[in-house]
Design a protein around this motif. Sequence first.
Motif, PDB file in Angstrom:
ATOM      1  N   GLY A 206      30.112  -2.345  25.837  1.00  0.00           N
ATOM      2  CA  GLY A 206      29.509  -3.675  25.703  1.00  0.00           C
ATOM      3  C   GLY A 206      30.290  -4.770  26.392  1.00  0.00           C
ATOM      4  O   GLY A 206      29.799  -5.886  26.564  1.00  0.00           O
ATOM      5  N   SER A 275      26.107 -15.651  31.679  1.00  0.00           N
ATOM      6  CA  SER A 275      26.379 -14.477  32.506  1.00  0.00           C
ATOM      7  C   SER A 275      26.245 -14.759  34.006  1.00  0.00           C
ATOM      8  O   SER A 275      26.136 -13.836  34.798  1.00  0.00           O
ATOM      9  N   ARG A 393      34.668 -15.975  27.068  1.00  0.00           N
ATOM     10  CA  ARG A 393      33.469 -15.642  26.309  1.00  0.00           C
ATOM     11  C   ARG A 393      33.690 -14.352  25.531  1.00  0.00           C
ATOM     12  O   ARG A 393      34.545 -13.523  25.894  1.00  0.00           O
ATOM     13  N   ASP A 395      32.104 -10.880  24.470  1.00  0.00           N
ATOM     14  CA  ASP A 395      31.044  -9.916  24.842  1.00  0.00           C
ATOM     15  C   ASP A 395      30.752  -8.964  23.691  1.00  0.00           C
ATOM     16  O   ASP A 395      29.636  -8.477  23.544  1.00  0.00           O
ATOM     17  N   VAL A 396      31.794  -8.664  22.895  1.00  0.00           N
ATOM     18  CA  VAL A 396      31.690  -7.686  21.813  1.00  0.00           C
ATOM     19  C   VAL A 396      32.300  -8.283  20.548  1.00  0.00           C
ATOM     20  O   VAL A 396      33.424  -8.780  20.628  1.00  0.00           O
ATOM     21  N   PRO A 397      31.651  -8.288  19.400  1.00  0.00           N
ATOM     22  CA  PRO A 397      30.267  -7.857  19.214  1.00  0.00           C
ATOM     23  C   PRO A 397      29.292  -8.886  19.777  1.00  0.00           C
ATOM     24  O   PRO A 397      29.613 -10.062  19.887  1.00  0.00           O
ATOM     25  N   ARG A 398      28.109  -8.410  20.144  1.00  0.00           N
ATOM     26  CA  ARG A 398      27.064  -9.285  20.680  1.00  0.00           C
ATOM     27  C   ARG A 398      26.506 -10.154  19.574  1.00  0.00           C
ATOM     28  O   ARG A 398      26.417  -9.740  18.422  1.00  0.00           O
ATOM     29  N   ARG A 399      26.061 -11.326  19.999  1.00  0.00           N
ATOM     30  CA  ARG A 399      25.432 -12.283  19.096  1.00  0.00           C
ATOM     31  C   ARG A 399      24.277 -11.608  18.338  1.00  0.00           C
ATOM     32  O   ARG A 399      23.467 -10.890  18.912  1.00  0.00           O
ATOM     33  N   ARG A 401      24.087  -9.148  16.553  1.00  0.00           N
ATOM     34  CA  ARG A 401      24.138  -7.703  16.404  1.00  0.00           C
ATOM     35  C   ARG A 401      24.678  -7.328  15.018  1.00  0.00           C
ATOM     36  O   ARG A 401      25.533  -8.002  14.482  1.00  0.00           O
ATOM     37  N   GLY A 412      36.235  -9.685  25.106  1.00  0.00           N
ATOM     38  CA  GLY A 412      35.486 -10.540  26.019  1.00  0.00           C
ATOM     39  C   GLY A 412      36.200 -10.730  27.331  1.00  0.00           C
ATOM     40  O   GLY A 412      37.074  -9.941  27.715  1.00  0.00           O
ATOM     41  N   VAL A 493      30.123 -16.859  18.407  1.00  0.00           N
ATOM     42  CA  VAL A 493      29.174 -15.781  18.153  1.00  0.00           C
ATOM     43  C   VAL A 493      29.095 -15.546  16.655  1.00  0.00           C
ATOM     44  O   VAL A 493      30.114 -15.459  15.978  1.00  0.00           O
TER      45      VAL A 493
END
Length: 499
Positions: A206, A275, A393, A395-399, A401, A412, A493
């Motif tokens: 991710g 992104s 930013r 990246d993990v965990p995704r918003r 999720r 990130g 996030v």
Amino acid sequence: MAAAVAGAGAGELTAALAAPSSSPFAVIGGALIDAAPTWVKDLMIEWFGTADKIALAVLIAVVLALVAAWAGWAEFRRPPSGAVVAVAFGAVAAVVALLRETGDPLPFLPGIVAGAIAGGAIHFLVGMLRPRPPRAGTEASDLPNRRAFFAWTAVAAVGGAIAVVAANAARAGSRAITTVRDALVLPSPAATAPPVPAGAELGIDGLAPVVTPNADFYRIDTALVVPSIDPADWSLRIHGMVEEEVVLTWDELLALPLRETTVTLSCVSNDVGGSLIGNARWLGYPIRDLLARAKPTADADMVLSRSSDGFTAGTPLEALTDDRDAILAIAMNDEPLPPEHGFPVRMVVPGLYGYVSATKWVVDLEVTRFDQARAYWTDRGWSARGPIKLQSRIDVPRRGRQVAAGETVIAGMAWQPHTGVEGVEVQIDGGDWQSATLATAISDDTWVQWSLPWTAQPGEHTLRCRAISTDGETQTSDTAPPAPDGATGWHEVRVTVAS
Ligand SMILES: Nc1nc2c(c(=O)[nH]1)N[C@H]1C(S)=C(S)[C@@H](COP(=O)(O)O)O[C@H]1N2
Ligand SMILES: [Mo]
């Protein structure tokens, strides 16, 4: 609407055969893009991201359909008013094509043909719906010929659609450029980029890869139709406030000692957490060495680079002459530049947003001054200078999720190209800022991955991150929108941890 499809098809086909850069769709779309105020551009990118061009095409189609429907009605009530509307639309496309200096010998032709066909079709089709005058010797008044109307409407619509498909096929056929590109053998670099260090890639599911594959690299530009330039016809002219004008051809460029660089490119429109950023290995020639040949005069402070389709970027002369790796790039991740990323030649300048530095399909460098020249986006309200701001930013965990409770990881990316990132801190649920572990950076010109182990407790959590630059600056919490010179603020996030 069928008449409009017929007209559009005829226009696109004429363009494909006789005036490739003057298709009514491309010139109208291009004019709309150029005329769009900053907030519209922002909104388009915010809503549609890199699908903004498809969104524009759909918008044009919808507007055209509505106008066509209205023109059909007008034609029925008061002929030939609908036909006049259609011809006027074609004339607008013709005039816009003329004004845009597309370089075609007959730029107005596709618009004229589109208008004539659409106008003729609407007049003919709607005419069939009107009762015909009684003929001598027959019963008075005939019913309108509905069957013929529907049959011919279908002919117009299908014919137009076939013409659009044929136009695209004809264009693809003339895109011998992809064949030229495929056949290119890249010269080997005189100076290779150091390999991606072990430990630069954390390999967390991710998390964005540290080098972005070309196919996943964001694309942002104003080009509705990707310029197709045969390298054999390419040349770059350096002129303006210089002692000596320089013209460089493709063969000359390839014969120069080229160097590899790994540089992260970011768009000024990238939102916090967005992104519109990517990192690639580029192969090219230092712009500094070309400028050294041209010898800029002492009072110059900007280089206005221009693409074959008229886009311009204003780059500080200093960023192109200091020791950073500002290059005229011909390859991206060991491939010739993909057409949509600037084939055959683009600029790449570490540390500056794309809109002030990364001109694709570049053909002209004018050495000038910030107080004398304005670039494409500067004219539209964006800042003349665009250094990339310090950002990070998650990246993990995704918003949004679902995360399983227990041992997990927060990870990130962080960046401030050419300055470099020294550290990243993470805050969980408004608690203390904790230091994340930085992966090994490829260089200060690239983004860097980071991670922090996390024992996730069931419930809702808010995660934030902030970067610290090698200058000792901490990423600001002040929020700013992308316009006019780049977004700021902390990426946040919210995640739900399952119990
Ligand atoms: N010719 C041309 N070059 C351009 C642009 C453009 O619209 N036209 N957009 C710039 C912007 S705003 C950015 S962010 C980068 C994006 O490069 P990419 O599409 O290769 O990611 O290209 C820059 N170069
Ligand atoms: Mo951009």
